[in-house]
Enzyme design. Structure first.
Site, mmCIF file in Angstrom:
data_model
loop_
_atom_site.group_PDB
_atom_site.id
_atom_site.type_symbol
_atom_site.label_atom_id
_atom_site.label_comp_id
_atom_site.label_asym_id
_atom_site.label_seq_id
_atom_site.Cartn_x
_atom_site.Cartn_y
_atom_site.Cartn_z
ATOM 1 N N THR A 46 0.864 -0.874 0.106
ATOM 2 C CA THR A 46 -0.432 -0.073 -0.144
ATOM 3 C C THR A 46 0.855 1.205 0.352
ATOM 4 O O THR A 46 1.774 1.309 1.104
ATOM 5 C CB THR A 46 -0.969 -0.152 0.581
ATOM 6 O OG1 THR A 46 -1.686 1.801 1.256
ATOM 7 C CG2 THR A 46 -0.101 -0.260 2.293
ATOM 8 N N ASP A 57 -0.309 3.730 1.365
ATOM 9 C CA ASP A 57 -0.477 4.773 2.383
ATOM 10 C C ASP A 57 0.479 4.367 3.618
ATOM 11 O O ASP A 57 0.398 4.940 4.600
ATOM 12 C CB ASP A 57 -1.711 4.487 3.346
ATOM 13 C CG ASP A 57 -2.882 4.810 2.188
ATOM 14 O OD1 ASP A 57 -2.250 5.441 1.351
ATOM 15 O OD2 ASP A 57 -3.876 4.035 2.215
ATOM 16 N N ARG A 98 -4.075 28.164 -4.911
ATOM 17 C CA ARG A 98 -4.513 27.263 -5.696
ATOM 18 C C ARG A 98 -4.459 25.857 -5.229
ATOM 19 O O ARG A 98 -2.971 26.231 -3.853
ATOM 20 C CB ARG A 98 -3.812 27.932 -6.767
ATOM 21 C CG ARG A 98 -3.353 29.045 -7.744
ATOM 22 C CD ARG A 98 -4.707 28.665 -8.805
ATOM 23 N NE ARG A 98 -4.810 30.057 -9.431
ATOM 24 C CZ ARG A 98 -5.226 31.432 -9.062
ATOM 25 N NH1 ARG A 98 -5.696 31.221 -8.390
ATOM 26 N NH2 ARG A 98 -5.466 32.341 -10.057
ATOM 27 N N ARG A 139 -0.246 7.065 -7.134
ATOM 28 C CA ARG A 139 0.022 5.983 -7.150
ATOM 29 C C ARG A 139 0.704 4.953 -8.225
ATOM 30 O O ARG A 139 0.965 4.181 -8.492
ATOM 31 C CB ARG A 139 -1.644 5.655 -6.452
ATOM 32 C CG ARG A 139 -1.635 3.910 -6.017
ATOM 33 C CD ARG A 139 -3.217 4.208 -5.316
ATOM 34 N NE ARG A 139 -4.343 4.101 -6.003
ATOM 35 C CZ ARG A 139 -5.109 3.823 -6.527
ATOM 36 N NH1 ARG A 139 -5.933 3.851 -4.763
ATOM 37 N NH2 ARG A 139 -6.370 3.306 -7.480
HETATM 38 O O1 F6P Z 1 -5.068 2.726 -2.347
HETATM 39 C C1 F6P Z 1 -5.592 3.791 -0.839
HETATM 40 C C2 F6P Z 1 -6.118 4.795 -1.816
HETATM 41 O O2 F6P Z 1 -4.421 5.129 -2.263
HETATM 42 C C3 F6P Z 1 -6.603 5.701 -0.316
HETATM 43 O O3 F6P Z 1 -4.942 6.590 0.548
HETATM 44 C C4 F6P Z 1 -7.168 6.156 -0.955
HETATM 45 O O4 F6P Z 1 -7.850 7.491 -0.207
HETATM 46 C C5 F6P Z 1 -7.581 5.440 -1.992
HETATM 47 O O5 F6P Z 1 -6.960 4.290 -2.476
HETATM 48 C C6 F6P Z 1 -8.127 5.629 -3.325
HETATM 49 O O6 F6P Z 1 -8.573 4.753 -4.470
HETATM 50 P P1 F6P Z 1 -9.357 4.663 -5.383
HETATM 51 O O7 F6P Z 1 -9.887 5.670 -6.099
HETATM 52 O O8 F6P Z 1 -8.977 4.045 -6.538
HETATM 53 O O9 F6P Z 1 -10.988 3.637 -5.100
#
Ligand code: F6P
Length: 340
Positions: free
Chosen positions: A124, A126, A265, A274
């Site tokens: 992850t 995160d 902004r 990601r």
């Molecule tokens: O992978 C976890 C995460 O990155 C969180 O931080 C984020 O809130 C979420 O995924 C968003 O994921 P998605 O928009 O792809 O469902």
């Protein structure tokens, strides 16, 4: 031995490197390696692909996951867990390599009591799993965030604006805190602490009085304004009960302008950090995890997660790893201390 590999939840850098290493290691032992597509969805309705090293040898640098991913939760479907177990048996899978975060691993952990054999890997961006120094995908995400924020900084400086950068991080602010420190942010906001707008504005006002109209704010998407009139939490929930978080950056930018008169902004980095090629660290780390996970399966281990402790890849109980890991208040305070 036949091993099934699945990736579930949000993708991140390093999943493909891990898959490659696992297939490589499995073939070394003469195991049959099977990819399960779209996480748990591929076991609710079987969707698998046979994996040989030839299929995966060139994917170490590729972002995303060749196995695709989803947030499917078998426990949200009538008879879902039973279906998964039935299909694991039908496919002849002796064990699974579960590449996932809290949600994906949580499902595997619950299925263990129904007899599922698995080893998990901490995936992850995160960085919110316990019992490991870091999760893979985090380093890649921070590096991309830093590169992007460095760019936001120069345009913000040139226009003497307050730039508010929103990054992912629902319940833990690891990306915001690390990227914030690395980019010299003046304000860093994380879900770990309610946001006090008066405090934020006093930093910006102080800088303004010193002739610095430019300021950089880095906020995790899960940061919440104390007493906000507008919610940043969406109504729709995913299968694990998580809402889509949206708008803290925009909310901050408008509040800042209203309260301080400074031009502001917002930039939402979101999925940009990601996706894309993983960092060198994540490629190496995920490779080590993939090989170690197959070794643990070979040793008959189950319901454990491969994890980094110092220089070593070790095994930890999944139950312990699932305890959410938050940014410590001392690290958050350090990140927030540079708003001078
Ligand atoms: O992978 C976890 C995460 O990155 C969180 O931080 C984020 O809130 C979420 O995924 C968003 O994921 P998605 O928009 O792809 O469902």
């Amino acid at each position: 031995m036949k091993i099934g590999i699945l990736s579930g939840g949000g993708d991140c850098g390093g999943i493909n490197a891990l898959i490659r290493a696992a297939v490589h290691q499995g073939e070394k032992y003469g195991y049959e390696m099977t990819g399960i597509r779209r996480g748990w969805a591929g076991l609710v309705e079987p969707d698998t692909v046979s994996l040989t090293y030839e299929d995966v040898e060139d994917i170490v640098s590729e972002g995303g996951t060749i196995l695709l991913t989803s947030r499917t939760n078998p426990y949200k479907k009538e008879g879902g867990p039973e279906l998964v177990m039935k299909n694991v048996k039908k496919l002849g899978l002796d064990a699974l390599l579960v590449i996932g975060g809290e949600d994906t691993q949580g499902v595997a952990h619950r299925l263990a009591s129904a007899g599922l054999k698995f080893v998990a890997a901490p995936k992850t961006m995160d960085n919110d799993l316990s019992e490991t120094d870091v999760t893979f995908g985090f380093d890649s995400a921070v590096n991309v965030a830093v590169e992007a924020i460095d760019r936001v900084r120069t345009t913000g400086e040139s226009h003497e604006r307050v730039m508010v950068v929103e990054v992912m991080g629902r319940d833990a602010g690891w990306v915001a805190v690390h990227a914030g420190i690395a980019c010299g942010a003046h304000v860093v906001l994380a879900p770990e602490e309610p946001v006090d707008l008066d405090e934020v504005c006093s930093v910006l006002e102080r800088r303004k009085r010193a002739g610095k109209k430019f300021s950089l704010i880095v906020a995790a998407e899960g940061a919440r304004l104390a007493n906000a009139s507008q919610s940043t939490v969406g109504q729709k929930l995913d299968q694990f009960g998580h809402p889509v978080l949206r708008g803290i950056g925009a909310l901050l930018a408008s509040e800042v302008t209203e309260r301080t008169g400074l031009e502001a902004r917002e930039v939402v980095l979101g999925h940009l950090v990601r996706g894309g090629p993983p960092s060198a660290f994540d490629r190496v780390y995920a490779t080590r995890l993939g090989a170690a996970a197959v070794d643990l399966i070979r040793e008959g281990k189950s319901d454990v997660m491969v994890a980094l402790h110092g220089d070593e890849v070790i095994q930890v109980p999944v139950e312990k790893a699932l305890k959410p890991r938050k940014v410590s208040l001392s690290l958050l305070k350090l990140a927030q201390s540079f708003g001078r």
